[in-house]
Design a protein around this motif. Structure first.
Motif, short mmCIF file in Angstrom:
data_model
loop_
_atom_site.label_atom_id
_atom_site.label_comp_id
_atom_site.label_asym_id
_atom_site.label_seq_id
_atom_site.Cartn_x
_atom_site.Cartn_y
_atom_site.Cartn_z
N LEU A 11 4.81 6.26 5.38
CA LEU A 11 5.64 4.96 4.54
C LEU A 11 6.10 4.28 4.90
O LEU A 11 7.37 5.52 5.22
CB LEU A 11 5.19 5.56 3.30
CG LEU A 11 3.67 6.08 2.55
CD1 LEU A 11 4.12 6.78 1.26
CD2 LEU A 11 2.67 5.25 2.90
N GLY A 12 6.74 3.42 4.49
CA GLY A 12 8.02 2.45 4.59
C GLY A 12 8.77 2.97 3.08
O GLY A 12 8.55 3.89 1.98
N VAL A 13 10.32 2.85 3.31
CA VAL A 13 10.62 3.39 2.22
C VAL A 13 10.54 2.77 0.54
O VAL A 13 10.32 3.80 -0.29
CB VAL A 13 12.61 2.13 1.94
CG1 VAL A 13 13.87 2.38 1.05
CG2 VAL A 13 12.49 2.52 3.60
N GLU A 14 10.03 1.50 0.75
CA GLU A 14 9.61 1.18 -0.95
C GLU A 14 8.39 1.95 -1.24
O GLU A 14 8.32 2.45 -2.34
CB GLU A 14 9.36 -0.17 -1.06
CG GLU A 14 9.18 -0.84 -2.31
CD GLU A 14 8.35 -2.65 -2.58
OE1 GLU A 14 7.80 -2.99 -3.31
OE2 GLU A 14 9.52 -3.13 -1.38
N GLN A 15 7.58 1.94 -0.34
CA GLN A 15 6.42 3.14 -0.82
C GLN A 15 6.80 4.04 -0.86
O GLN A 15 5.89 4.89 -1.62
CB GLN A 15 5.36 2.96 0.14
CG GLN A 15 5.15 1.20 0.77
CD GLN A 15 3.86 0.84 0.81
OE1 GLN A 15 3.39 1.50 1.96
NE2 GLN A 15 3.60 -0.59 0.88
N THR A 16 7.98 5.18 -0.18
CA THR A 16 7.97 6.21 -0.07
C THR A 16 8.82 6.21 -1.63
O THR A 16 8.41 7.18 -2.75
CB THR A 16 8.93 6.84 0.23
OG1 THR A 16 8.38 7.02 2.20
CG2 THR A 16 9.45 7.79 0.71
N ALA A 17 9.84 6.02 -1.91
CA ALA A 17 10.04 5.46 -3.46
C ALA A 17 9.16 5.63 -4.10
O ALA A 17 8.30 6.14 -5.92
CB ALA A 17 10.96 4.08 -4.01
N GLN A 18 7.87 4.94 -4.42
CA GLN A 18 6.72 4.80 -5.51
C GLN A 18 5.55 6.48 -4.71
O GLN A 18 5.30 7.30 -7.07
CB GLN A 18 5.49 3.92 -4.47
CG GLN A 18 5.76 2.65 -4.76
CD GLN A 18 4.05 1.82 -4.58
OE1 GLN A 18 3.48 2.15 -4.60
NE2 GLN A 18 4.53 0.22 -4.18
N VAL A 19 5.95 6.39 -4.00
CA VAL A 19 4.93 8.34 -3.85
C VAL A 19 5.79 9.30 -4.20
O VAL A 19 5.46 10.37 -5.90
CB VAL A 19 4.53 8.59 -2.42
CG1 VAL A 19 4.04 9.98 -2.48
CG2 VAL A 19 3.77 7.68 -1.85
N LEU A 20 7.23 8.88 -4.56
CA LEU A 20 8.57 10.62 -5.19
C LEU A 20 7.92 10.10 -6.48
O LEU A 20 7.90 11.53 -6.94
CB LEU A 20 9.84 9.72 -4.33
CG LEU A 20 9.69 10.69 -2.92
CD1 LEU A 20 11.13 10.18 -2.88
CD2 LEU A 20 9.60 11.78 -2.22
N ASP A 21 8.46 8.92 -7.31
CA ASP A 21 8.16 9.11 -8.16
C ASP A 21 6.74 9.45 -9.16
O ASP A 21 6.76 9.91 -10.78
CB ASP A 21 8.10 7.03 -8.80
CG ASP A 21 9.34 6.81 -9.09
OD1 ASP A 21 10.12 7.13 -8.78
OD2 ASP A 21 9.57 5.12 -9.21
N LEU A 22 5.74 9.62 -7.85
CA LEU A 22 4.77 9.83 -9.11
C LEU A 22 4.34 11.57 -8.33
O LEU A 22 4.22 12.82 -9.74
CB LEU A 22 3.35 9.13 -8.19
CG LEU A 22 1.42 10.15 -7.88
CD1 LEU A 22 1.67 9.81 -9.65
CD2 LEU A 22 1.38 9.11 -6.77
N ILE A 23 5.21 12.01 -7.70
CA ILE A 23 5.01 13.77 -7.43
C ILE A 23 6.86 13.94 -8.88
O ILE A 23 5.27 14.66 -9.52
CB ILE A 23 6.43 13.41 -6.30
CG1 ILE A 23 5.07 13.38 -5.16
CG2 ILE A 23 6.69 15.01 -6.30
CD1 ILE A 23 6.04 13.74 -4.19
#
Ligand code: ADP
Ligand code: MG
Lengths: 395, 239
Positions: free
Chosen positions: B169-181
């Motif tokens: 994943l790119g930067v923004e999408q990584t942030a999304q997934v980390l939020d989800l975690i």
């Protein structure tokens, strides 16, 4: 909660283009093709759009369309069934021999022929899943092998005639009286309209988005127009053929099964991503075997309908361009060769396209050499569109 | 609490795991790190029931648990999101979330009930998808990963294992997934996160467990650990 929050918003132009790029064209290319066919052949030959010819067309569609419906079942898994033509011929011969030479009750003969088809499909499915042979090799062997068995069973005579007034032949010479045809139309419209309404109510109650009311109304209206138009045209000739009703019923029934049962969902899942389906606990083997069984059983039924039209079976039963037409119909109707995409209506729409082209060329007395080339070209075009759509949908 | 106790696994000449132990508490994100070949995936496969260990095993609340296959693991509340997303691109979000465990009445799918719970689940995880009825193929990478993770929650698990969820994943999408975690943690789930990316690990985990050559090679509270000390444990250099 206001109306805007629960109405599914229409797509912006950008999203619409995105959907098109993903091959989500729906039935529109087919509708366009049908209009083009009607205009071209209608202007070249005044008989093409006559009620008599259109009724013939409806009658011609049913057998190959049913075989095509079966082929869709394996195409959905991303596999292919090249044996459908031979299996249709073989099972028609089984039915004819049992009912004519052995004097069995024709309905019993049909049931046994269908069971023979199911058995053939089971064999294909087991060879594919247990022996891990590619489906195209299994069914290519079937294409030759089952035709061999057909010739063997027919033996010396090489032809079995079905009595013209027998049950089987009568199937394709039965026409619905107008009142019955209109009753069926009314029921279809009522049931589909009613279920849309109920579904809408239930979704609203669950606070789920619903399509705008006018869109639902347009869809029901469109269905009514198409059905009423078809009945009007055919009633101007001999009436609606029973064969068309049988084929239509199969298409609708299988559509309901594919969309509303777990089995249907799993067919699409296996066609979309086998590994994901397996990890989700779906028995991939069982789904695959069932798809081949369905394909061959529907092929058998198509073969019986074809025998009914001809009032005979012979060495050419299920041969010639039937297989190509059935596969072409499925793909033209929008079923992907790569699996996971398509609906049973593809069989209906696709066979309508390909059969009307064939029918039109017959009327224009086009030589069979040209007919074969045109059919192949249409198939190639449909596959090209399918391949392009697939390229668009894989990231 | 779910724990792996003294797990050993040998592949031919390779000792992939040697007496590895790991504790996973509710409401805690544990990052499992280590160099390539350290044994991270092998440990995950043991916990998820994909392979059986040579010795040692998994205990749930102190009791030894029998995990013979992935279904046993699922029944015990262990849910795994694999690196290659196990989604069907041709099916929509609802169908993917419930794949293999469809809600139905007799044999007929309960479309409305499934869509309602899918919406509720995605909303509670703050996953934003405009139309959950379009094929998954049309979603972004981050949305797809979110759907894959949400899918792991359908069986109401206690432990969610994520294998390299941000690798592609790119930067923004990584942030999304980390939020989800983080939201999984808020729900009180135990989360085991395998990652190569120490920035992600430091951003989201509570505890870091290091494997090296198939053995436990250190354990840190993320808040107290420096990047250097973690790297040293991974590479085996004296800290
Ligand atoms: N199925 C297998 N067969 C043989 N060796 C394996 C297998 N799976 C893993 N290994 C070996 O076990 C060791 C640990 O691998 P793995 O658990 O995949 O490490 P990681 O995920 O940390 O990169 C490696 O040396 C790897 O080569
Ligand atoms: Mg690994």
């Amino acid at each position: 909660m206001n109306a805007a929050t629960v109405t599914r918003k229409p797509y912006t132009p950008k999203e619409a283009v995105e959907r098109l790029r993903h091959g989500d064209l729906g039935a529109w290319p087919v509708v366009g093709a049908l209009i083009a066919i009607a205009v071209v052949f209608g202007s070249l030959n005044e008989h093409f759009l006559s009620p008599e010819n259109l009724t013939n067309l409806a009658l011609q569609m049913a057998a190959t369309g049913t075989i095509s419906l079966g082929i869709i079942m394996v195409l959905l898994l991303g596999e292919i069934d090249l044996s459908a033509g031979s299996v249709s011929g073989l099972c028609a011969v089984v039915m004819a021999i049992l009912s004519v030479r052995q004097g069995w009750n024709p309905i019993l003969a049909i049931v046994v022929a269908l069971a023979a088809g199911a058995l053939v499909g089971l064999l294909h499915g087991i060879m594919f899943t247990r022996l891990r042979m590619p489906s195209f090799v299994v069914t290519l062997a079937g294409l030759i092998g089952w035709q061999g068995l057909l010739l063997y069973l027919l033996g010396e005579g090489g032809i079995v005639n079905l009595p013209f007034d027998g049950f089987v032949a009568k199937l394709s010479d039965t026409w619905l009286p107008p009142w019955l045809a209109w009753l069926i139309v009314a029921m279809l419209v009522l049931v589909s309209g009613g279920s849309s309404l109920i579904n809408r109510r239930l979704r609203l109650a669950a606070e789920l988005p619903v399509p705008p009311a006018w869109w639902t109304a347009v869809k029901i209206g469109g269905l009514t127009l198409v059905l009423a138009g078809a009945v009007l045209v055919m009633s101007a000739d001999r009436g609606v053929p029973l064969l068309l009703v049988i084929f239509g019923t199969l298409v609708v029934a299988f559509d309901l099964v594919l969309r509303h049962t777990a089995f249907g969902r799993w067919m699409y899942a296996v066609g979309g991503n086998v590994e994901a389906a397996r990890r989700a606990g779906i028995s991939v083997t069982r789904i695959r075997v069932l798809a081949f069984v369905l394909s061959s059983t529907l092929a058998a039924f198509g073969g019986i309908l074809s025998a009914s039209r001809l009032s005979a079976v012979n060495q050419g039963s299920g041969g010639s361009d039937i297989l190509l037409m059935a596969i072409a119909a499925a793909v033209i109707g929008g079923t992907s060769l790569f699996g996971g995409r398509g609906r049973t209506y593809a069989a209906l729409l696709g066979i309508l396209v390909i059969q009307s082209i064939t029918n039109g060329m017959y009327l224009l007395s086009v030589d069979s050499s040209v007919r074969y080339m045109v059919t192949a070209a249409v198939l190639a075009l449909a596959v090209a569109i399918d391949s392009l759509a697939r390229r668009g949908s894989t990231p | 609490m779910i724990s792996a106790k003294d797990v050993s696994k040998r592949y031919g000449a390779v000792q992939a795991l040697q007496d590895v132990s790991l504790d996973l508490h509710p409401g805690e994100v544990v990052a499992l790190v280590g160099d390539n070949g350290a044994g991270k995936s092998t440990l995950v496969k043991v916990i998820a029931g994909v392979i059986g260990p040579d010795s040692g095993g998994v205990a749930i609340d102190g009791e030894p648990a029998h995990i013979g296959d992935p279904h046993d693991a699922q029944r015990l509340g262990i849910s795994t999101v694999y690196q290659d997303l196990a989604l069907c691109e041709n099916l929509d979000v609802v169908a993917n979330l419930f794949l293999g465990s469809e809600l139905r009445k007799r044999s007929v799918l309960s479309h409305i009930r499934m869509e309602r719970s899918a919406r509720d689940l995605l909303t509670s995880l703050d996953v934003r998808i405009r139309d959950i009825r379009v094929p998954v193929a049309m979603l972004s990478g981050g949305q797809r990963q979110s759907v894959a993770i949400a899918r792991a929650l359908i069986g109401e698990p206690r432990l969610v294992i994520l294998d390299e969820p941000t690798a592609a994943l790119g930067v923004e999408q990584t942030a999304q997934v980390l939020d989800l975690i983080r939201r999984l943690r808020e729900r009180g789930l135990a989360v085991l996160l395998i990652s190569h990316n120490l920035a992600d690990v430091r951003a989201v985990s509570d505890r870091v467990v290091v494997l090296r050559l198939g053995r436990n090679a250190g354990e840190f509270r993320t808040a107290d650990a420096t990047q250097e000390s973690i790297v040293a444990a991974i590479t085996g250099a004296a800290a």
